[in-house]
Design a protein around this motif. Structure first.
Motif, PDB file in Angstrom:
ATOM      1  N   ASN A 123       0.695  -1.058   0.046  1.00  9.87           N
ATOM      2  CA  ASN A 123       0.010  -0.035  -0.152  1.00  9.87           C
ATOM      3  C   ASN A 123       0.892   1.292  -0.007  1.00  9.87           C
ATOM      4  OD1 ASN A 123      -2.896  -0.899  -0.163  1.00  9.87           O
ATOM      5  ND2 ASN A 123      -1.940  -1.900   1.646  1.00  9.87           N
ATOM      6  N   HIS A 124       1.490   1.544  -1.074  1.00  8.84           N
ATOM      7  CA  HIS A 124       2.375   2.833  -1.312  1.00  8.84           C
ATOM      8  C   HIS A 124       1.367   3.645  -1.297  1.00  8.84           C
ATOM      9  CE1 HIS A 124       5.050   5.443  -2.889  1.00  8.84           C
ATOM     10  NE2 HIS A 124       4.106   5.558  -3.929  1.00  8.84           N
ATOM     11  N   MET A 125       1.570   4.894  -0.431  1.00 12.56           N
ATOM     12  CA  MET A 125       0.722   5.913  -0.720  1.00 12.56           C
ATOM     13  C   MET A 125       1.343   7.333  -1.023  1.00 12.56           C
ATOM     14  SD  MET A 125      -2.227   7.138   0.027  1.00 12.56           S
ATOM     15  CE  MET A 125      -2.951   5.672   0.311  1.00 12.56           C
ATOM     16  N   PRO A 126       1.090   7.653  -2.397  1.00 11.20           N
ATOM     17  CA  PRO A 126       2.003   8.765  -2.763  1.00 11.20           C
ATOM     18  C   PRO A 126       1.448  10.045  -2.169  1.00 11.20           C
ATOM     19  CG  PRO A 126       0.269   7.907  -4.566  1.00 11.20           C
ATOM     20  CD  PRO A 126       0.232   7.040  -3.035  1.00 11.20           C
ATOM     21  N   VAL A 127       0.406  10.190  -1.356  1.00 13.07           N
ATOM     22  CA  VAL A 127      -0.171  11.219  -0.771  1.00 13.07           C
ATOM     23  C   VAL A 127       0.072  11.199   0.836  1.00 13.07           C
ATOM     24  CG1 VAL A 127      -2.027  12.894  -0.543  1.00 13.07           C
ATOM     25  CG2 VAL A 127      -1.861  11.317  -2.446  1.00 13.07           C
ATOM     26  N   ARG A 128       0.514  12.351   1.286  1.00 12.85           N
ATOM     27  CA  ARG A 128       0.642  12.500   2.865  1.00 12.85           C
ATOM     28  C   ARG A 128      -0.844  12.556   3.626  1.00 12.85           C
ATOM     29  NH1 ARG A 128       3.245  15.556   6.867  1.00 12.85           N
ATOM     30  NH2 ARG A 128       4.614  14.132   8.116  1.00 12.85           N
TER      31      ARG A 128
ATOM     32  N   GLY B  42       1.262  10.863  -9.819  1.00 18.88           N
ATOM     33  CA  GLY B  42       1.535  10.344  -8.312  1.00 18.88           C
ATOM     34  C   GLY B  42       2.970  10.831  -8.170  1.00 18.88           C
ATOM     35  N   ASN B  43       3.582  11.793  -8.647  1.00 17.78           N
ATOM     36  CA  ASN B  43       4.903  12.251  -8.574  1.00 17.78           C
ATOM     37  C   ASN B  43       5.067  13.985  -8.235  1.00 17.78           C
ATOM     38  OD1 ASN B  43       7.722  12.932  -9.206  1.00 17.78           O
ATOM     39  ND2 ASN B  43       7.824  10.905 -10.204  1.00 17.78           N
TER      40      ASN B  43
ATOM     41  N   ALA C 146      -5.456  10.673  -6.592  1.00 18.27           N
ATOM     42  CA  ALA C 146      -3.972  10.863  -6.079  1.00 18.27           C
ATOM     43  C   ALA C 146      -3.500   9.776  -5.220  1.00 18.27           C
ATOM     44  CB  ALA C 146      -3.999  12.100  -5.265  1.00 18.27           C
ATOM     45  N   LEU C 147      -4.491   8.921  -4.748  1.00 21.84           N
ATOM     46  CA  LEU C 147      -3.998   7.857  -3.965  1.00 21.84           C
ATOM     47  C   LEU C 147      -3.515   6.641  -4.621  1.00 21.84           C
ATOM     48  CD1 LEU C 147      -7.265   7.525  -1.736  1.00 21.84           C
ATOM     49  CD2 LEU C 147      -5.308   8.838  -1.205  1.00 21.84           C
ATOM     50  N   GLY C 148      -3.600   6.740  -5.958  1.00 25.72           N
ATOM     51  CA  GLY C 148      -3.140   5.596  -6.868  1.00 25.72           C
ATOM     52  C   GLY C 148      -4.157   4.962  -7.398  1.00 25.72           C
TER      53      GLY C 148
ATOM     54  N   HIS D 176      -6.349   1.905  -5.336  1.00 27.46           N
ATOM     55  CA  HIS D 176      -7.074   2.540  -4.257  1.00 27.46           C
ATOM     56  C   HIS D 176      -8.279   3.297  -4.954  1.00 27.46           C
ATOM     57  CE1 HIS D 176      -5.037   1.447  -0.500  1.00 27.46           C
ATOM     58  NE2 HIS D 176      -3.739   2.167  -0.920  1.00 27.46           N
TER      59      HIS D 176
ATOM     60  N   PHE E 181      -4.250  17.126   0.754  1.00 27.71           N
ATOM     61  CA  PHE E 181      -4.513  16.510  -0.522  1.00 27.71           C
ATOM     62  C   PHE E 181      -5.468  17.038  -1.316  1.00 27.71           C
ATOM     63  CE2 PHE E 181      -6.724  14.387   2.643  1.00 27.71           C
ATOM     64  CZ  PHE E 181      -7.930  14.167   1.949  1.00 27.71           C
TER      65      PHE E 181
END
Lengths: 252, 343
Positions: free
Chosen positions: A84-89, B91-92, B231-233, B236, B287
């Motif tokens: 569960n990589h999460m790009p958003v904090r 996502g970057n 934005a969560l990918g 998700h 976010f």
């Protein structure tokens, strides 16, 4: 009920999931076991529409996952992948609140707030609610993600290796919680799990996969035999009855 | 800001159970306060730019200044929003749409016009025609690239980004080649047109651009909740019932139009997007695109108007706005890279 009919997924010539037909009953905990590369995760991804099948159909309560609008499925079925990589904090609370998205489209009502609080409490995350995910331990993170699926309020919850990276204590706690979640909320929980003894102690039904096929399935007690387990893992596994539970011994 | 500083979350002591309703209400208040501060700063920058050092005819001076301010607002929104959207779908946080070769394509088009028809053509061509042609070429290019790579069910965004980088280099090399072949006088005219400049913007074009960008902005705002989820990918997003591919496609179309319009209007401003999108994320610490997008737009206006103010009053027009923005943006970019790598 999840019905899988003749599902195949190929990468090049190699069929990762090979003509699988399987019915997952409603209610309780179903564990999918098998060696690495047996196709467990791929099957779970196909059931949850993260991957399209090359052939065959999957229906969830009669809805074909390939054609049903994704927002409708999201109110019936939740999936959690293993990485569960999460790009958003995000904070734990924000993550859990995302579980309400399929029902609200992003505008949370007082009732949604209440459900978020409930999910946080259920997974004992209340004290951590305003921490960021990157400040948590692996076990706490995992709990937060599962709390999100609870908050999503679906009949079906699919979890790919929920015990990944958890130590013994946290693994047991996680399995107990999943078990309780199935009982308290009448959910159908489907998990991919590597440890056969966790599968034995906490699930109602076990599905065994090997080389992309389902080679056996049935009630846990019938599945926990040296013959079946030996066949699944190509390994000699003794099964002993210990305080009413069937435990496989394969360490030596 | 040091590496350990966290974003502006109110510290909640361990053990206190705050209800979600209260916690979210506090977060919303904090976001509104930050937006209000940014809006005030933007207003101050605009006021300073409009009124400092006016001599002679006020009406005339203000008309010119307000046209510049309007240009900067339009360009600022376009660049800020295209960068935020692009970062969300990829996502970057270190990518901006300029990596996809938009700037290079703009340079190539200008160079080819000079190469084929001479500098006079570039200077005397109907600006509307030139503008529409450029926007059409750039949107067409990005749509093609995107169709071509997404048509085959390849859902790898990074392949597209990589192809964009390669095309960008190709366009840049072609433009270089053409630039070497034209005569030196033409080259001087060309180089001038390649620096972002607010001075020769046609009022009609500005109105048309504002309309286009306004339409894209409205579309973006309608997508804002789904963008939060995207934005969560991918996994998700699909789990939460968002048609990931559809939202990404729409976002990329919006990005293409925004970048094309901004670049065709004033020329390439490479680092502005990166600077603005990341500052917005850092300052509002959320976010949520409903907050992130307005914040990024305000920061863009502050940067552009402030930069232009410094340019006109401190450097007395001795340099170009891009030089200032790229200098600040470049320094920030390096700081960002160092910070991310320390995580």
């Amino acid at each position: 009920m999840i019905e899988i009919r003749n599902v195949t997924k190929r990468y090049g010539e190699h069929a990762v999931v090979d003509r699988v037909s399987l019915t997952i009953p409603r209610g309780g905990v179903t564990s999918i076991i098998g060696a690495n590369g047996a196709g467990k995760s791929t099957l779970l991804s196909i059931i949850s529409r993260l991957l399209p099948a090359d052939e065959g159909t999957v229906t969830v309560d009669g809805m074909d996952v390939a054609t049903t609008p994704t927002e409708r499925l999201a109110r019936r079925l939740a999936i959690l992948r293993q990485d569960n990589h999460m790009p958003v904090r995000l904070t734990v609370r924000e993550l859990v609140a995302f579980g309400r998205f399929p029902h609200t489209g992003g505008r949370l009502t007082a009732e949604d707030h209440r459900l978020v609080d409930e999910a946080l409490r259920y997974f004992e995350l209340t004290d951590l609610a305003d921490r960021h995910l990157d400040q948590l331990s692996g076990g706490q993170r995992q709990r937060a993600f599962v709390a999100m699926t609870l908050c999503q309020d679906t009949d079906y919850v699919l979890l790919d290796e929920p015990l990944n990276n958890l130590d013994m204590r946290h693994s047991v706690q996680m399995m107990r919680r999943l078990r309780r979640m199935a009982e308290d909320y009448g959910k159908t929980v489907v998990i991919v799990v590597h440890d056969i003894n966790f599968a034995s102690c906490h699930s109602d039904v076990i599905v065994a996969m090997k080389h992309g096929r389902v080679i056996a399935q049935g009630p846990t007690a019938e599945m926990m035999t040296p013959e079946i387990l030996g066949e699944v893992y190509d390994l000699d596994i003794d099964v002993h009855e210990l305080s009413g539970r069937r435990i496989g011994v394969y360490f030596a | 800001m040091s590496a350990t500083t966290t974003t502006s979350g109110t510290p909640v002591a361990a053990g206190t159970a705050v209800p979600t309703a209260t916690a979210f209400a506090a977060a919303r208040r904090r976001e509104r306060r930050m937006l209000a501060v940014l809006a005030l700063l933007a207003l101050a920058a605009v006021a300073a730019f409009a009124f400092i050092g006016i001599k002679g005819n006020w009406e005339f001076a203000l008309a010119i200044r307000f046209r510049k301010i309007a240009t900067m607002a339009v360009v600022g929104v376009a660049i800020a929003w295209s960068s935020v959207l692009f970062q969300t779908v990829t996502g970057n946080r270190i990518l901006t749409p300029s990596i996809m070769g938009f700037d290079q394509l703009f340079v190539l088009i200008q160079t080819v016009i000079v190469f084929l028809f001479g500098a006079l053509a570039l200077a005397t061509a109907d600006p509307r025609l030139l503008f529409s042609g450029q926007v059409a070429a750039m949107v067409g290019f990005s749509t093609l690239l995107h169709r071509w790579l997404f048509g085959r069910r390849g859902r790898d965004l990074y392949v597209m980004v990589l192809a964009g980088v390669i095309f960008g280099t190709l366009f840049g090399s072609l433009a270089n080649l053409a630039a070497r072949l034209i005569n030196p006088n033409d080259f001087v005219v060309l180089q001038d047109s390649l620096f972002a400049s607010l001075n020769q913007v046609d009022a009609g074009l500005l109105g048309f651009s504002a309309l286009l960008i306004g339409a894209m902005a409205a579309w973006t705002l309608r997508l804002r909740h789904r963008l939060d989820v995207v934005a969560l990918g991918r996994d998700h997003a699909i789990n939460l019932g968002v048609d990931h591919a559809a939202v990404v496609n729409r976002a990329l179309v919006i990005v293409a139009v925004l970048v094309s319009v901004a670049t065709a209007l004033v020329g390439p401003i490479t680092f502005l997007g990166l600077l603005v999108a990341n500052l917005a994320r850092q300052l509002v610490g959320t976010f949520r695109h409903g907050v992130l997008l307005p914040a990024a737009a305000l920061i863009a206006v502050i940067t552009l108007v402030g930069g232009q103010l410094i340019l006109e009053r401190v450097f007395t027009m001795d340099t170009a706005l891009t030089v200032i923005v790229n200098f600040v943006g470049g320094v920030y970019f390096i700081a960002l890279l160092i910070r991310e790598s320390r995580r």
